[in-house]
Motif scaffolding. Structure first.
Motif, PDB file in Angstrom:
ATOM      1  N   ARG A  74      38.258  46.831  34.820  1.00 21.28           N
ATOM      2  CA  ARG A  74      37.728  46.696  33.458  1.00 21.28           C
ATOM      3  C   ARG A  74      38.266  47.812  32.542  1.00 21.28           C
ATOM      4  O   ARG A  74      38.576  47.589  31.377  1.00 21.28           O
ATOM      5  N   SER A  75      38.376  49.011  33.111  1.00 23.43           N
ATOM      6  CA  SER A  75      38.749  50.160  32.277  1.00 23.43           C
ATOM      7  C   SER A  75      40.183  50.106  31.764  1.00 23.43           C
ATOM      8  O   SER A  75      40.570  50.954  30.958  1.00 23.43           O
ATOM      9  N   LYS A  98      33.531  58.086  38.504  1.00 21.16           N
ATOM     10  CA  LYS A  98      34.541  57.054  38.215  1.00 21.16           C
ATOM     11  C   LYS A  98      34.520  56.676  36.734  1.00 21.16           C
ATOM     12  O   LYS A  98      35.556  56.642  36.078  1.00 21.16           O
ATOM     13  N   THR A 139      21.821  50.013  34.862  1.00 19.07           N
ATOM     14  CA  THR A 139      22.144  48.751  35.551  1.00 19.07           C
ATOM     15  C   THR A 139      22.945  49.003  36.823  1.00 19.07           C
ATOM     16  O   THR A 139      22.798  48.290  37.811  1.00 19.07           O
ATOM     17  N   ASP A 140      23.789  50.038  36.817  1.00 18.42           N
ATOM     18  CA  ASP A 140      24.637  50.304  37.987  1.00 18.42           C
ATOM     19  C   ASP A 140      23.836  50.763  39.202  1.00 18.42           C
ATOM     20  O   ASP A 140      24.356  50.777  40.319  1.00 18.42           O
ATOM     21  N   VAL A 181      29.257  50.616  26.148  1.00 15.49           N
ATOM     22  CA  VAL A 181      29.915  51.828  26.637  1.00 15.49           C
ATOM     23  C   VAL A 181      31.418  51.739  26.362  1.00 15.49           C
ATOM     24  O   VAL A 181      32.021  52.624  25.754  1.00 15.49           O
ATOM     25  N   GLY A 182      32.017  50.622  26.800  1.00 19.38           N
ATOM     26  CA  GLY A 182      33.463  50.476  26.659  1.00 19.38           C
ATOM     27  C   GLY A 182      33.908  50.462  25.207  1.00 19.38           C
ATOM     28  O   GLY A 182      34.908  51.096  24.852  1.00 19.38           O
ATOM     29  N   HIS A 203      35.135  45.395  20.929  1.00 21.97           N
ATOM     30  CA  HIS A 203      36.297  46.293  20.925  1.00 21.97           C
ATOM     31  C   HIS A 203      37.280  45.833  19.831  1.00 21.97           C
ATOM     32  O   HIS A 203      37.769  46.630  19.029  1.00 21.97           O
ATOM     33  N   ILE A 253      21.360  44.022  31.098  1.00 24.31           N
ATOM     34  CA  ILE A 253      22.701  44.357  30.596  1.00 24.31           C
ATOM     35  C   ILE A 253      23.709  43.248  30.928  1.00 24.31           C
ATOM     36  O   ILE A 253      24.486  42.840  30.081  1.00 24.31           O
ATOM     37  N   PRO A 304      32.890  39.941  27.573  1.00 22.71           N
ATOM     38  CA  PRO A 304      33.850  39.820  26.474  1.00 22.71           C
ATOM     39  C   PRO A 304      34.281  41.179  25.929  1.00 22.71           C
ATOM     40  O   PRO A 304      33.667  42.203  26.248  1.00 22.71           O
ATOM     41  N   ILE A 305      35.328  41.179  25.102  1.00 21.67           N
ATOM     42  CA  ILE A 305      35.759  42.426  24.454  1.00 21.67           C
ATOM     43  C   ILE A 305      35.732  42.256  22.931  1.00 21.67           C
ATOM     44  O   ILE A 305      36.443  42.940  22.208  1.00 21.67           O
ATOM     45  N   ARG A 359      28.785  47.743  43.143  1.00 21.11           N
ATOM     46  CA  ARG A 359      27.426  48.255  43.435  1.00 21.11           C
ATOM     47  C   ARG A 359      26.689  47.335  44.399  1.00 21.11           C
ATOM     48  O   ARG A 359      25.850  47.778  45.178  1.00 21.11           O
ATOM     49  N   GLU A 415      25.548  56.961  26.947  1.00 21.71           N
ATOM     50  CA  GLU A 415      25.708  57.269  28.371  1.00 21.71           C
ATOM     51  C   GLU A 415      26.353  58.652  28.550  1.00 21.71           C
ATOM     52  O   GLU A 415      27.190  59.079  27.738  1.00 21.71           O
TER      53      GLU A 415
HETATM   54  C1  EPZ Z   1      30.528  50.182  31.607  1.00 26.03           C
HETATM   55  O1  EPZ Z   1      31.012  48.857  31.530  1.00 26.03           O
HETATM   56  C2  EPZ Z   1      30.666  50.594  33.041  1.00 26.03           C
HETATM   57  N1  EPZ Z   1      32.062  50.535  33.426  1.00 26.03           N
HETATM   58  C3  EPZ Z   1      29.824  49.689  33.916  1.00 26.03           C
HETATM   59  O2  EPZ Z   1      29.902  50.172  35.246  1.00 26.03           O
HETATM   60  C4  EPZ Z   1      28.384  49.747  33.457  1.00 26.03           C
HETATM   61  O3  EPZ Z   1      27.641  48.808  34.194  1.00 26.03           O
HETATM   62  C5  EPZ Z   1      28.290  49.412  31.970  1.00 26.03           C
HETATM   63  O4  EPZ Z   1      29.173  50.280  31.206  1.00 26.03           O
HETATM   64  C6  EPZ Z   1      26.890  49.554  31.401  1.00 26.03           C
HETATM   65  O5  EPZ Z   1      26.411  50.864  31.623  1.00 26.03           O
HETATM   66  C7  EPZ Z   1      32.873  51.543  33.179  1.00 26.03           C
HETATM   67  O6  EPZ Z   1      32.494  52.549  32.579  1.00 26.03           O
HETATM   68  C8  EPZ Z   1      34.249  51.422  33.669  1.00 26.03           C
HETATM   69  P1  EPZ Z   1      29.343  47.581  28.174  1.00 26.03           P
HETATM   70  P2  EPZ Z   1      31.332  48.198  30.126  1.00 26.03           P
HETATM   71  O7  EPZ Z   1      30.486  47.378  27.245  1.00 26.03           O
HETATM   72  O8  EPZ Z   1      31.930  49.198  29.227  1.00 26.03           O
HETATM   73  C9  EPZ Z   1      28.426  43.161  26.511  1.00 26.03           C
HETATM   74  C10 EPZ Z   1      30.160  50.031  37.568  1.00 26.03           C
HETATM   75  O9  EPZ Z   1      29.509  49.432  38.465  1.00 26.03           O
HETATM   76  N2  EPZ Z   1      29.627  43.311  25.665  1.00 26.03           N
HETATM   77  O10 EPZ Z   1      28.321  48.599  27.843  1.00 26.03           O
HETATM   78  O11 EPZ Z   1      32.084  46.953  30.402  1.00 26.03           O
HETATM   79  C11 EPZ Z   1      28.783  43.005  27.978  1.00 26.03           C
HETATM   80  O12 EPZ Z   1      29.165  41.702  28.277  1.00 26.03           O
HETATM   81  C12 EPZ Z   1      30.485  49.339  36.270  1.00 26.03           C
HETATM   82  O13 EPZ Z   1      30.591  51.177  37.710  1.00 26.03           O
HETATM   83  C13 EPZ Z   1      29.932  42.316  24.747  1.00 26.03           C
HETATM   84  O14 EPZ Z   1      29.235  41.319  24.620  1.00 26.03           O
HETATM   85  O15 EPZ Z   1      29.861  47.846  29.653  1.00 26.03           O
HETATM   86  C14 EPZ Z   1      27.536  43.465  28.660  1.00 26.03           C
HETATM   87  O16 EPZ Z   1      26.624  42.402  28.719  1.00 26.03           O
HETATM   88  C15 EPZ Z   1      30.125  47.900  36.234  1.00 26.03           C
HETATM   89  N3  EPZ Z   1      31.061  42.472  23.981  1.00 26.03           N
HETATM   90  C16 EPZ Z   1      26.996  44.540  27.724  1.00 26.03           C
HETATM   91  O17 EPZ Z   1      27.643  44.328  26.456  1.00 26.03           O
HETATM   92  C17 EPZ Z   1      31.862  43.576  24.082  1.00 26.03           C
HETATM   93  O18 EPZ Z   1      32.867  43.665  23.341  1.00 26.03           O
HETATM   94  C18 EPZ Z   1      27.274  45.973  28.191  1.00 26.03           C
HETATM   95  O19 EPZ Z   1      28.651  46.178  28.377  1.00 26.03           O
HETATM   96  C19 EPZ Z   1      31.532  44.576  25.015  1.00 26.03           C
HETATM   97  C20 EPZ Z   1      30.396  44.418  25.798  1.00 26.03           C
END
Ligand code: EPZ
Length: 419
Positions: free
Chosen positions: A92-93, A22, A307-308, A165-166, A126, A330, A122-123, A374, A190
């Motif tokens: 989220r994506s 996914k 974390t997932d 990741v995002g 990004h 995370i 938050p974003i 999850r 990742e």
């Molecule tokens: C991705 O989420 C995955 N989702 C998540 O999987 C996964 O848990 C996560 O990466 C960590 O591996 C998808 O790929 C669709 P991050 P993402 O940006 O991109 C903080 C699942 O169960 N952060 O790495 O949202 C954030 O709040 C899902 O399949 C900021 O503060 O994860 C978090 O604490 C759930 N500001 C941490 O970073 C930002 O601008 C990690 O988030 C971006 C993130």
């Protein structure tokens, strides 16, 4: 509303082919926007989140069709640049379409994305990265209005405060067709990042360093179409292995990404399960009782423990001999499944980011609501290991990431129905 009814307490036994990922398919679908030619994806999982991504593509003027695990996306004409709030909220994506739209048209209007409630998501990283790439961003009445004044993003040096990741994916999507080179420092490592880069390279992008902390992207004028196979889903793999570990029994997981699952497998092995791998196949045998994991299970960015996979491993450890300790690093609020596990008889104490799981001799069936993707899968896992009947509701959370979970579990001999 559909629910899953599980009669637990039976050992699992069988062979299962792992679904496509996914978290790889979703950014790749957004990336298809960057190609005017047709893109064909194979091993694409059949999930509600994948359909949400296709609704966004259709809304933007693209064609998207599915036949089993094959998806065909034609983004020849992009007719809109604004994604309505209700589509943004579905997952989220949806935020990946920001980078992709900026890469394709130099403009987009989006809003805060939805997704599992795991604490604040938050974003800011990004948006800061897009600004560094010369994008003008204005926020008005919940809308995030972005445009590149020269019609095209500009390459930049970006250092992420955390390897998100995002944010890494969004920067990649915007950078592959930007003017000049982009460097991402402290990039996420990742496997799904590498899969997105693999797809983008198949479309003609120039990217180096994915899988490492420093990624360098050379902006191109245009990308072309391709056929690409989505990587297997390491988290769905961890989930089915956890189910068999918890319920006892043996299973063969085929079409797996063994190397990418190593951070999970090396911890699961400590429970006493016998695990071996050959090629893309994993074999697991779980005896009568698991052992607790002695070292603290700390969730970390890849290649740390994912974390997932925290919730499903926790479900498996509820019946282990001894105490296991989790540390969630995370997300702020990723133990919401623990209440349902406690309802099934588990002994779990949550204190901030730490959860202490004392193994109990047995679990019993219970009625519970899936709290998130999850977390819901963890409830299925515990229900299979519990004596008696469990009913799990709000399974739309589970359907976002698991392809027909009840059929997969039945392949392993589990007693589960969807009604
Ligand atoms: C991705 O989420 C995955 N989702 C998540 O999987 C996964 O848990 C996560 O990466 C960590 O591996 C998808 O790929 C669709 P991050 P993402 O940006 O991109 C903080 C699942 O169960 N952060 O790495 O949202 C954030 O709040 C899902 O399949 C900021 O503060 O994860 C978090 O604490 C759930 N500001 C941490 O970073 C930002 O601008 C990690 O988030 C971006 C993130």
């Amino acid at each position: 509303m559909q629910k899953l009814i599980i009669n637990g307490g039976k050992r699992l036994h069988g062979e299962l082919s792992l679904q496509g990922s996914k978290n790889s398919a979703l950014p790749v679908m957004a990336a298809a926007l960057l190609c005017e030619d047709t893109v064909e994806l194979t091993n694409c999982p059949v999930l509600t989140d994948v359909y949400s991504a296709s609704r966004i593509l259709n809304h933007l003027g693209c064609q998207c069709s599915f036949s089993g695990s094959r998806a065909v996306i034609s983004a020849g004409s992009v007719t809109k640049t604004e994604i309505p709030e209700e589509l943004m909220r579905e997952m989220r994506s949806s935020i990946m379409f920001m980078g992709a739209m900026l890469g394709r048209t130099g403009e987009c209007t989006v809003s805060i994305p939805g997704g599992c409630e795991l604490g604040p998501r938050p974003i800011d990283m990004h948006l800061a990265a897009m600004r560094k790439m010369g994008i003008d961003i204005r926020e008005s009445m919940g809308r995030i209005i972005c445009h590149a004044p020269s019609g095209r993003a500009k390459g930049a040096r970006i250092s992420l405060a955390f390897p998100s990741v995002g944010a890494t994916e969004n920067i990649l999507l915007c950078a592959v067709t930007a003017e000049g080179d982009t460097v991402i420092n402290n990039a996420a490592r990742e496997p799904e990042i590498c899969d997105l880069c693999g797809f983008l390279r198949s479309c003609g992008a120039e990217i180096k360093g994915d899988g490492e902390s420093r990624i360098v992207i050379k902006g191109k004028n245009k990308l072309h179409g391709c056929t690409y196979r989505i990587m297997p889903d390491r988290i769905a793999g961890a989930t089915y292995l956890s189910m068999t570990a918890a319920a006892g029994g043996e299973m063969i997981l085929t079409n797996a990404c063994v190397q990418e699952m190593e951070p999970f497998i090396s911890v699961l092995e400590q429970t006493g399960c016998s695990i071996s791998a050959k090629g893309d196949t994993i074999y697991l045998r779980s005896g009568a009782r698991l052992r607790s994991v002695k070292e603290r299970i700390r969730t970390m960015p890849h290649p740390g423990f994912p974390t997932d996979a925290q919730a499903v491993l926790m479900a498996a450890l509820t019946k282990a001999d001894g105490t296991s300790i989790f540390e969630e690093n995370i997300f702020d609020c990723r133990y919401r499944h623990s209440e349902a596990l406690i309802k099934m008889g588990a002994d779990i104490q949550v204190l901030g980011k730490v959860a202490v799981v004392k193994g109990v001799p047995s679990l019993h069936g219970a009625a519970c609501e899936a709290t998130d993707l999850r977390g819901g899968a963890a409830m299925v896992c515990a229900a299979l290991a519990a004596e008696g009947r469990s009913v799990i509701t709000k399974i739309s959370h589970i359907d976002r990431g698991y392809e027909k979970i009840e059929e997969a579990v039945r392949t392993l001999g589990g007693d589960i129905v969807r009604v």
